[in-house]
Write a protein that holds these residues in place. Structure first.
Motif: not given
Length: 433
Positions: A289-314
């Motif tokens: 078996x493979x499961x992407x998300x055992x407990x998905x959210x019922x509401x939205x959450x915020x995540x940084x964009x790929x460009x933002x993460x790349x900038x913060x890492x550099x």
């Protein structure tokens, strides 16, 4: 050369340890039942002595007996499951009763009525077994769920089956306690072996799940709550295979995928085409078996964009402008640098569950059975604190349980009763890390 001798010596010690564990194994209680009854003439009700009774499962003979002067017979031990019972006697129609259910640690009473005939018939009269309203050997409270009933249930694990029994407390489909006792007071057996580690068994391998909630038999110890007996299916004389695919991919946020399979049949046969005996048979079943998300959210959450993460890492810091110290650039993130979603990153889980048996018919009255199971899980421990910027560094878990056992069964026919000696030898490994 020295290194080679050292490795060889270590390997010999390892094999010696395994051999000692197997040869000095524990004597445990096998999950076996028995069949008992009386054979009579259907017209007169008179007992029929010296009639032959044969019990078959999957086309393979599991036991047999001869009735005594009073028509009584006893066949044991019989692994839990469904059997076809054949009765033959000169001057009577051969009779076969299909689907006789034998439960673990119980006696199934089956009286057989045979019809006399003046002709010699080679075919069996086939009748379906009817479950009696009253079980004469019901000395304890609880319930037994057979493979046919398990196939109709939505759950896929033995614990989900146990949760359907009255007197069992469950939460989210998992067994919590039995009759209000602590969960530590519940003892679980798989194929007669007390479980250490997970009791996970593929659904296609479940033959019977029996739960004892009260009136615990004296043969069990250390059980203040209840007993859970799990019996897996055995090899068959006929080859068969099956598979299933379950998926919710692209249909929901769980991303659940499961591949199940089972295969069984003979490896080595003996006898002619009409009376073949499986000397060596096997059964293998599993679930991946493979499961992407055992407990998905019922509401939205915020995540940084790929460009933002790349900038913060550099550029993790920025100078304060005073010549001393620095500020975290993450403190200056704006809403435009984020996006809302319900998808979690690095929350997926994997699992592999395998179960197998190998049955060796060494003689008419002796059998060797080797079996084992393997359960492996790996997944991410999703964290809300990491979800915005640091999901790639979520924690992981990994656990692995391997269990093997061996069973030697020998029957000692004595009059109408078939006595037996059953010895189980097992070796179990569990690693949690």
């Amino acid at each position: 050369m020295k290194k080679q001798h050292k490795i060889t010596g270590m390997f010999r010690k390892f094999l010696t340890t395994i051999a000692l564990l197997l040869t000095t194994g524990m004597l445990v209680y096998g999950q076996s039942g028995s069949l008992k009854g009386k054979i009579v003439d259907v017209d007169t009700g008179e007992p029929i002595p010296f009639a032959n009774i044969v019990v078959e499962a999957g086309g393979k003979q599991a036991g047999g007996a001869t009735s005594d002067f009073d028509g009584q017979y006893v066949i044991k031990p019989l692994p839990p499951g469904k059997y076809d019972v054949k009765a033959t006697y000169v001057g009577y129609k051969p009779l076969m009763i299909k689907g006789v259910v034998v439960n673990a640690n119980k006696v199934r009473f089956l009286n057989i009525e045979m019809q006399p005939t003046a002709q010699t018939l080679e075919t069996f009269e086939v009748v379906d077994y009817k479950v009696p309203l009253i079980d004469k050997d019901q000395t304890s409270s609880g319930e037994t769920v057979t493979s046919e009933e398990i196939a109709k249930l939505p759950g896929r694990s033995a614990t989900s089956v146990v949760a359907t029994v009255g007197g069992v407390f469950s939460e989210d489909g998992e067994v919590g306690s039995i009759r209000g006792a602590r969960s530590e007071g519940t003892v679980t057996y798989v194929d007669g072996v007390r479980v250490r580690g997970t009791s996970a068994v593929p659904k296609s391998a479940l033959e019977e799940v029996s739960v004892i909630t009260g009136g615990t038999p004296a043969q069990y110890g250390d059980a203040t709550g209840g007993i859970i007996n799990i019996t897996t299916k055995g090899p068959s004389r006929h080859f068969g295979a099956g598979g299933e695919l379950v998926t919710s991919q692209f249909l929901d946020n769980f991303g659940y995928n499961l591949l199940g399979f089972n295969i069984q049949g003979p490896i080595l046969k003996s006898g002619d085409s009409l009376n073949q005996i499986a000397l060596l048979g096997f059964m293998l079943s599993g679930e991946i078996s493979y499961r992407e998300d055992p407990r998905p959210f019922a509401v939205d959450i915020y995540k940084a964009t790929d460009e933002t993460l790349d900038y913060l890492e550099r550029n993790p810091f920025r100078p304060t402008g005073t010549g001393f110290g620095a500020f975290y650039n993450a403190q200056y993130i704006k809403k435009d640098d984020l996006y809302s979603t319900r998808d979690k990153e690095y929350a997926d889980q994997y699992s592999v569950n395998l179960n197998g048996k190998l049955d060796v018919r060494t003689s008419t009255n002796t059998n060797l059975t080797f079996g084992g199971s393997m359960h492996y899980r790996y997944g991410y421990q999703w964290s809300l604190a990491n979800s915005m910027f640091n999901a790639a560094n979520n924690g992981t878990y990994e656990d692995n349980t391997i269990r093997v056992f061996g069973r030697f069964t020998q029957r000692f026919p004595s009059g109408r009763e078939s006595k037996s000696l059953v010895k189980n030898v097992y070796y179990s490994i569990q690693a949690d890390y």
